[in-house]
Every structure is written in C-alpha cells, then in structure tokens.
Scaffold this motif. Structure first.
Motif, PDB file in Angstrom:
ATOM      1  N   MET A   1      25.434 -18.533 -11.661  1.00 34.52           N
ATOM      2  CA  MET A   1      24.360 -19.345 -11.121  1.00 34.52           C
ATOM      3  C   MET A   1      23.141 -19.199 -12.025  1.00 34.52           C
ATOM      4  N   GLY A   2      22.649 -20.318 -12.554  1.00 34.16           N
ATOM      5  CA  GLY A   2      21.487 -20.270 -13.437  1.00 34.16           C
ATOM      6  C   GLY A   2      20.188 -20.129 -12.670  1.00 34.16           C
ATOM      7  N   HIS A   3      19.134 -19.842 -13.425  1.00 35.84           N
ATOM      8  CA  HIS A   3      17.810 -19.643 -12.821  1.00 35.84           C
ATOM      9  C   HIS A   3      17.357 -20.879 -12.051  1.00 35.84           C
ATOM     10  N   GLY A   4      17.596 -22.061 -12.587  1.00 37.76           N
ATOM     11  CA  GLY A   4      17.227 -23.304 -11.915  1.00 37.76           C
ATOM     12  C   GLY A   4      17.957 -23.484 -10.596  1.00 37.76           C
ATOM     13  N   ASP A   5      19.229 -23.048 -10.556  1.00 37.92           N
ATOM     14  CA  ASP A   5      20.009 -23.136  -9.328  1.00 37.92           C
ATOM     15  C   ASP A   5      19.412 -22.252  -8.235  1.00 37.92           C
ATOM     16  N   ILE A   6      18.936 -21.080  -8.620  1.00 38.24           N
ATOM     17  CA  ILE A   6      18.332 -20.161  -7.652  1.00 38.24           C
ATOM     18  C   ILE A   6      17.048 -20.766  -7.090  1.00 38.24           C
ATOM     19  N   ASP A   7      16.212 -21.308  -7.954  1.00 36.08           N
ATOM     20  CA  ASP A   7      14.976 -21.945  -7.502  1.00 36.08           C
ATOM     21  C   ASP A   7      15.267 -23.105  -6.553  1.00 36.08           C
ATOM     22  N   THR A   8      16.266 -23.900  -6.887  1.00 37.14           N
ATOM     23  CA  THR A   8      16.644 -25.029  -6.040  1.00 37.14           C
ATOM     24  C   THR A   8      17.126 -24.550  -4.683  1.00 37.14           C
ATOM     25  N   GLU A   9      17.930 -23.510  -4.671  1.00 38.44           N
ATOM     26  CA  GLU A   9      18.444 -22.959  -3.412  1.00 38.44           C
ATOM     27  C   GLU A   9      17.315 -22.404  -2.548  1.00 38.44           C
ATOM     28  N   ILE A  10      16.365 -21.719  -3.150  1.00 37.75           N
ATOM     29  CA  ILE A  10      15.217 -21.179  -2.405  1.00 37.75           C
ATOM     30  C   ILE A  10      14.426 -22.323  -1.771  1.00 37.75           C
ATOM     31  N   LYS A  11      14.161 -23.364  -2.548  1.00 37.79           N
ATOM     32  CA  LYS A  11      13.417 -24.517  -2.013  1.00 37.79           C
ATOM     33  C   LYS A  11      14.176 -25.181  -0.870  1.00 37.79           C
ATOM     34  N   LEU A  12      15.483 -25.273  -0.990  1.00 37.85           N
ATOM     35  CA  LEU A  12      16.298 -25.868   0.055  1.00 37.85           C
ATOM     36  C   LEU A  12      16.223 -25.043   1.337  1.00 37.85           C
TER      37      LEU A  12
END
Length: 57
Positions: free
Chosen positions: A1-12
C-alpha cells in the motif's frame, strides 16, 4: 500500500465518521453526543445577545 493509498483511506474513514456524526446530530439534536462520538470537545455557541433597548420605530 503506497503513501497516497493510506492518505486516501484516512480521508475515507474520516468522511464516514463525520457523515455518521451528522446523522447522530440530526437524530439526537445533541452536540455533546456528537462530540463524544467523534472523540472531540465541542463547545456550543452561547445564546445570542438580547437587545438592551427598544428598537426605533
């Protein structure tokens, strides 16, 4: 999981929490309940000031 994926998941996750908080506020009309749900301290706005003199006519 890339850094962008983590940020997206947190926002979701956060958006879901706030949507649920909005529904809770609508259902209970309680900012205290919403604050407890979100794990934050919500201070309610004080009552609006009342006029100290009669309006001019």
């Amino acid at each position: 999981m890339g850094h962008g994926d983590i940020d997206t998941e947190i926002k979701l996750i956060q958006s879901r929490a706030f949507e649920q908080a909005r529904l809770l506020a609508d259902a209970t009309n309680s900012t205290k309940a919403v604050g407890t749900y979100l794990g934050i301290d919500i201070e309610t706005d004080p009552a609006p000031p009342t006029p100290s003199s009669r309006p001019r006519t």
